[in-house]
Motif scaffolding. Structure first.
Motif, PDB file in Angstrom:
ATOM      1  N   GLY A 158      -4.157-100.956 -28.925  1.00  0.00           N
ATOM      2  CA  GLY A 158      -3.511-101.863 -27.993  1.00  0.00           C
ATOM      3  C   GLY A 158      -4.263-103.169 -27.839  1.00  0.00           C
ATOM      4  N   ALA A 188      -3.024-106.938 -27.033  1.00  0.00           N
ATOM      5  CA  ALA A 188      -3.374-107.382 -25.678  1.00  0.00           C
ATOM      6  C   ALA A 188      -4.148-108.692 -25.684  1.00  0.00           C
ATOM      7  CB  ALA A 188      -4.192-106.301 -24.972  1.00  0.00           C
ATOM      8  N   PHE A 233       2.492-112.578 -23.423  1.00  0.00           N
ATOM      9  CA  PHE A 233       3.446-111.885 -22.573  1.00  0.00           C
ATOM     10  C   PHE A 233       3.886-112.780 -21.412  1.00  0.00           C
ATOM     11  CE2 PHE A 233       1.845-108.389 -24.972  1.00  0.00           C
ATOM     12  CZ  PHE A 233       2.794-107.376 -24.886  1.00  0.00           C
ATOM     13  N   TYR A 269      -5.878-112.730 -22.976  1.00  0.00           N
ATOM     14  CA  TYR A 269      -5.877-111.814 -21.838  1.00  0.00           C
ATOM     15  C   TYR A 269      -7.059-110.856 -21.939  1.00  0.00           C
ATOM     16  CZ  TYR A 269      -0.952-113.264 -21.524  1.00  0.00           C
ATOM     17  OH  TYR A 269       0.206-113.994 -21.441  1.00  0.00           O
ATOM     18  N   TYR A 302      -8.732-107.088 -20.650  1.00  0.00           N
ATOM     19  CA  TYR A 302      -8.365-105.712 -20.280  1.00  0.00           C
ATOM     20  C   TYR A 302      -9.577-105.107 -19.593  1.00  0.00           C
ATOM     21  CZ  TYR A 302      -8.429-100.643 -21.188  1.00  0.00           C
ATOM     22  OH  TYR A 302      -8.575 -99.287 -21.070  1.00  0.00           O
ATOM     23  N   TYR A 325      -4.907-106.891 -18.120  1.00  0.00           N
ATOM     24  CA  TYR A 325      -4.321-105.571 -18.321  1.00  0.00           C
ATOM     25  C   TYR A 325      -5.262-104.482 -17.817  1.00  0.00           C
ATOM     26  CZ  TYR A 325      -1.431-108.141 -21.695  1.00  0.00           C
ATOM     27  OH  TYR A 325      -0.608-109.045 -22.295  1.00  0.00           O
ATOM     28  N   TRP A 379      -4.024-100.295 -22.296  1.00  0.00           N
ATOM     29  CA  TRP A 379      -3.619-100.695 -23.639  1.00  0.00           C
ATOM     30  C   TRP A 379      -2.402 -99.911 -24.102  1.00  0.00           C
ATOM     31  CZ3 TRP A 379      -9.294-100.878 -25.745  1.00  0.00           C
ATOM     32  CH2 TRP A 379      -9.789-102.179 -25.592  1.00  0.00           C
ATOM     33  N   LYS A 398       0.151 -99.117 -22.245  1.00  0.00           N
ATOM     34  CA  LYS A 398       1.296 -99.840 -21.704  1.00  0.00           C
ATOM     35  C   LYS A 398       1.562-101.118 -22.489  1.00  0.00           C
ATOM     36  CE  LYS A 398       3.377-101.404 -17.373  1.00  0.00           C
ATOM     37  NZ  LYS A 398       3.970-102.633 -17.953  1.00  0.00           N
ATOM     38  N   VAL A 399       0.508-101.774 -22.949  1.00  0.00           N
ATOM     39  CA  VAL A 399       0.680-102.967 -23.779  1.00  0.00           C
ATOM     40  C   VAL A 399       1.467-102.621 -25.042  1.00  0.00           C
ATOM     41  CG1 VAL A 399      -0.525-104.650 -25.227  1.00  0.00           C
ATOM     42  CG2 VAL A 399      -1.347-104.181 -22.918  1.00  0.00           C
ATOM     43  N   ASP A 404       5.131-101.850 -24.043  1.00  0.00           N
ATOM     44  CA  ASP A 404       5.864-103.068 -23.689  1.00  0.00           C
ATOM     45  C   ASP A 404       6.151-103.917 -24.924  1.00  0.00           C
ATOM     46  OD1 ASP A 404       5.838-102.311 -21.056  1.00  0.00           O
ATOM     47  OD2 ASP A 404       4.193-103.645 -20.470  1.00  0.00           O
ATOM     48  N   PHE A 405       5.186-103.996 -25.831  1.00  0.00           N
ATOM     49  CA  PHE A 405       5.387-104.792 -27.042  1.00  0.00           C
ATOM     50  C   PHE A 405       6.546-104.234 -27.866  1.00  0.00           C
ATOM     51  CE2 PHE A 405       4.654-105.414 -31.601  1.00  0.00           C
ATOM     52  CZ  PHE A 405       4.589-106.797 -31.670  1.00  0.00           C
TER      53      PHE A 405
END
Length: 287
Positions: A191, A195, A200, A207, A209, A254, A257, A259-260, A263-264
């Motif tokens: 991720g 990320a 996003f 970003y 994390y 974030y 990872w 969830k990243v 979502d991607f």
């Protein structure tokens, strides 16, 4: 901005751990070889690529002993199975100097990747094949002459692979290579590839994390901090954030990872195109 001597001992222990793993899997059924490659070896090998990232910034021995870092990177490369360390250092320095530079920063996906991998299913395949694209992309975007250190990296790595096959057998060799391919593909740690710089939120290019997987990745999640101070070892990046909390705490970041990745893959507004690309002006000095 001083070397992290602990990094040396951590890398040595990780290499030794994988050597033990090569021995332990040599007589297992194939299904267990692949299981342990994903469940254990992938974490070690992906973590090792991020140790190599640290070494590429001379965090092991310092800038005054730059060549020591190059040799140590070749050593850290051994359990990954593919020659990686020296080439990564050359291209990663360009990534820092010319972030998003068109034709320079090979972290930027190609136009084909952005055009083709645009649906949920195709983006899922793209995530799985990330190690393939990271390997081939430099050859198309920014090919460089091969250096003697890259030749040494390749010869040492192939010799190590042959030794593993000779003493432990094909299952240990497959475990090693599968651990790298699986760990750098569809894996929670992967991720971080998305990320770090996928936009996003409009206007935010990089970003951080701040989740628990930083413990396995030498704090690569502290990515805003890393790009601001690339000569500070990952061990000290949480301290950077603490010292300069007024600059970092209010930036979008974030905590997962996984969830990243989700979502991607599922967000139709995000694709490999979701990167800032810059056309460089003035003199460009490549590594």
């Amino acid at each position: 901005m001083k070397p992290d001597s602990n990094l040396i001992w951590i890398v040595i222990m990780m290499v030794l751990t994988q050597l033990v793993a090569f021995y332990l899997v040599k007589d297992l059924d194939w299904k267990w070889v692949i299981f342990w490659a994903y469940a254990f070896g992938s974490c070690i090998n992906h973590s090792m690529t991020l140790a190599i990232h640290e070494v590429s910034h001379n965090s092991a021995f310092g800038h005054c002993k730059a060549i020591w870092n190059r040799w140590f990177g070749i050593f850290a490369n051994l359990p990954i199975g593919f020659p990686y360390s020296i080439s990564f250092k050359r291209y990663h320095m360009d990534h820092h100097r010319y972030l998003g530079g068109d034709g320079i920063d090979v972290d930027i996906p190609t136009d084909f990747e952005g055009w083709f991998f645009c649906t949920t299913f195709r983006k899922f395949i793209w995530v799985i094949l990330q190690p393939l694209f990271y390997t081939l992309r430099p050859l198309f975007i920014n090919p460089k002459p091969i250096t003697y250190l890259e030749i040494i990296n390749t010869v040492v790595q192939l010799t190590f692979d042959v030794i593993i096959y000779y003493f432990f057998g094909i299952k240990s060799l497959v475990y090693m290579l599968a651990a790298s391919l699986l760990g750098l593909g569809f894996h929670p740690i992967s991720g971080h590839f998305i990320a770090e710089h996928y936009m996003f939120l409009k206007g935010h290019e990089t970003y951080s994390y701040y989740g628990p997987l930083n413990l396995l990745t030498f704090n690569v999640g502290y990515h805003n901090e890393h790009h601001d101070f690339p000569n500070i070892p990952g061990k000290n990046l949480p301290l950077v954030r603490k010292i300069a909390a007024e600059y970092y705490d209010n930036l979008p970041h974030y905590s997962s990872w996984v969830k990243v990745l989700y979502d991607f893959v599922t967000d139709d507004t995000i694709s490999p195109y979701s990167r800032v690309k810059r056309h460089q002006q003035g003199e460009v000095k490549l590594e």
